[in-house]
Scaffold this motif. Structure first.
Motif, mmCIF file in Angstrom:
data_model
loop_
_atom_site.group_PDB
_atom_site.id
_atom_site.type_symbol
_atom_site.label_atom_id
_atom_site.label_comp_id
_atom_site.label_asym_id
_atom_site.label_seq_id
_atom_site.Cartn_x
_atom_site.Cartn_y
_atom_site.Cartn_z
ATOM 1 N N LEU A 203 -11.371 15.692 6.994
ATOM 2 C CA LEU A 203 -10.116 15.710 6.367
ATOM 3 C C LEU A 203 -10.098 16.603 5.071
ATOM 4 N N GLY B 148 -4.271 13.374 0.927
ATOM 5 C CA GLY B 148 -3.839 14.118 1.739
ATOM 6 C C GLY B 148 -2.284 14.808 1.498
ATOM 7 N N LYS B 149 -1.872 15.373 2.428
ATOM 8 C CA LYS B 149 -0.374 16.097 1.958
ATOM 9 C C LYS B 149 0.573 15.276 1.891
ATOM 10 N N GLU C 166 2.014 13.891 5.074
ATOM 11 C CA GLU C 166 1.177 12.733 5.528
ATOM 12 C C GLU C 166 1.075 11.207 4.938
ATOM 13 N N ARG C 167 1.192 11.188 3.487
ATOM 14 C CA ARG C 167 1.327 10.063 2.578
ATOM 15 C C ARG C 167 2.654 9.279 2.869
ATOM 16 N N MET D 13 -4.844 13.753 12.339
ATOM 17 C CA MET D 13 -3.798 13.165 11.768
ATOM 18 C C MET D 13 -2.797 12.503 12.890
ATOM 19 N N VAL E 48 -6.479 9.434 3.284
ATOM 20 C CA VAL E 48 -5.305 10.226 3.175
ATOM 21 C C VAL E 48 -3.991 9.905 2.172
ATOM 22 N N GLN F 182 -6.434 19.380 12.009
ATOM 23 C CA GLN F 182 -5.956 18.820 11.058
ATOM 24 C C GLN F 182 -4.733 17.889 11.809
#
Length: 230
Positions: free
Chosen positions: A62, A102-103, A106-107, A75, A98, A71
């Protein structure tokens, strides 16, 4: 040297020493040269995330593998099992990773999946750590949704009281006190004040009382709450 690992990747990942070699391959070797390693993990992300060594390898992927396909696969598999992973002794670290690194989307996806299960998850040994990360790294709006769920919809429905007495959930309440804004803090302090004498009789409730007293002593942005408390 790295190509010599081809055909032995999973064996190395599950090995106490070999997993460190795989981690270094992911960290140090150009991504295009280790596709044979990464591709082995496709459809195995959840299985590896719940393994004491595999969870470390998934976290390295990740961090260091930026190929969109990789990715997305990682995910997608994590999101399909977020609730299970959050409660797992090793999988929770992957979810936490994450949430922290994470992005934003994603969060948000993880927090949305856990919404509605916050109180239950907070009472779980490993998942409670995940909920703390949701509070620490979620947006103000996401944090408000989580806090509302903990406060409940009426005086009869008071999950916060249950959480404050719980051996794991009390730490989540402490994290709320650390991360919430002034308005949320005022509401929560008022709620805690109602249960203050009861909390003092419980081992874990005492942790909440101690944290609140520390906040009150700090003053500053909590002057209004200090007034309410006294």
């Amino acid at each position: 040297m790295v190509t010599e690992l081809d055909g032995h990747v999973m064996r190395c990942v599950r090995d106490q020493n070999g997993n460190h070699v795989i981690q270094k391959c992911i960290e140090c070797i150009p991504e295009e040269a280790i596709h044979f390693i990464v591709s082995v993990f496709y459809d195995q992300v959840v299985t590896l995330s719940t393994h004491p060594y595999g969870c470390r390898v998934i976290q390295r992927i990740l961090e260091h593998c930026h190929n969109p396909k990789t990715q997305q696969i990682m995910m997608d598999e994590i999101m399909q099992s977020v609730c299970m992973l959050a409660q797992d002794q090793y999988g929770n670290y992957v979810v936490q990773h994450v949430l922290e690194h994470g992005k934003p989307h994603e969060r948000t996806a993880i927090i949305k999946t856990l919404t509605g299960k916050i109180v239950h998850m907070s009472q779980q040994k490993f998942a409670s750590n995940v909920i703390e990360k949701c509070l620490a790294f979620g947006t103000p709006m996401e944090r408000q949704v989580l806090v509302n769920e903990m406060l409940g919809s009426s005086d009869e429905n008071d999950p916060l009281q249950v959480m404050m007495k719980d051996q794991f959930a009390n730490y989540v309440v402490q994290k709320v006190l650390e991360t919430c804004d002034d308005h949320q803090l005022e509401v929560i302090m008022n709620r805690i004040k109602i249960h203050l004498n009861t909390l003092k009789r419980y081992t874990y409730g005492k942790h909440i009382v101690a944290r609140v007293e520390k906040l009150v002593a700090a003053g500053g942005t909590i002057l209004l709450s200090l007034y309410l408390w006294t």
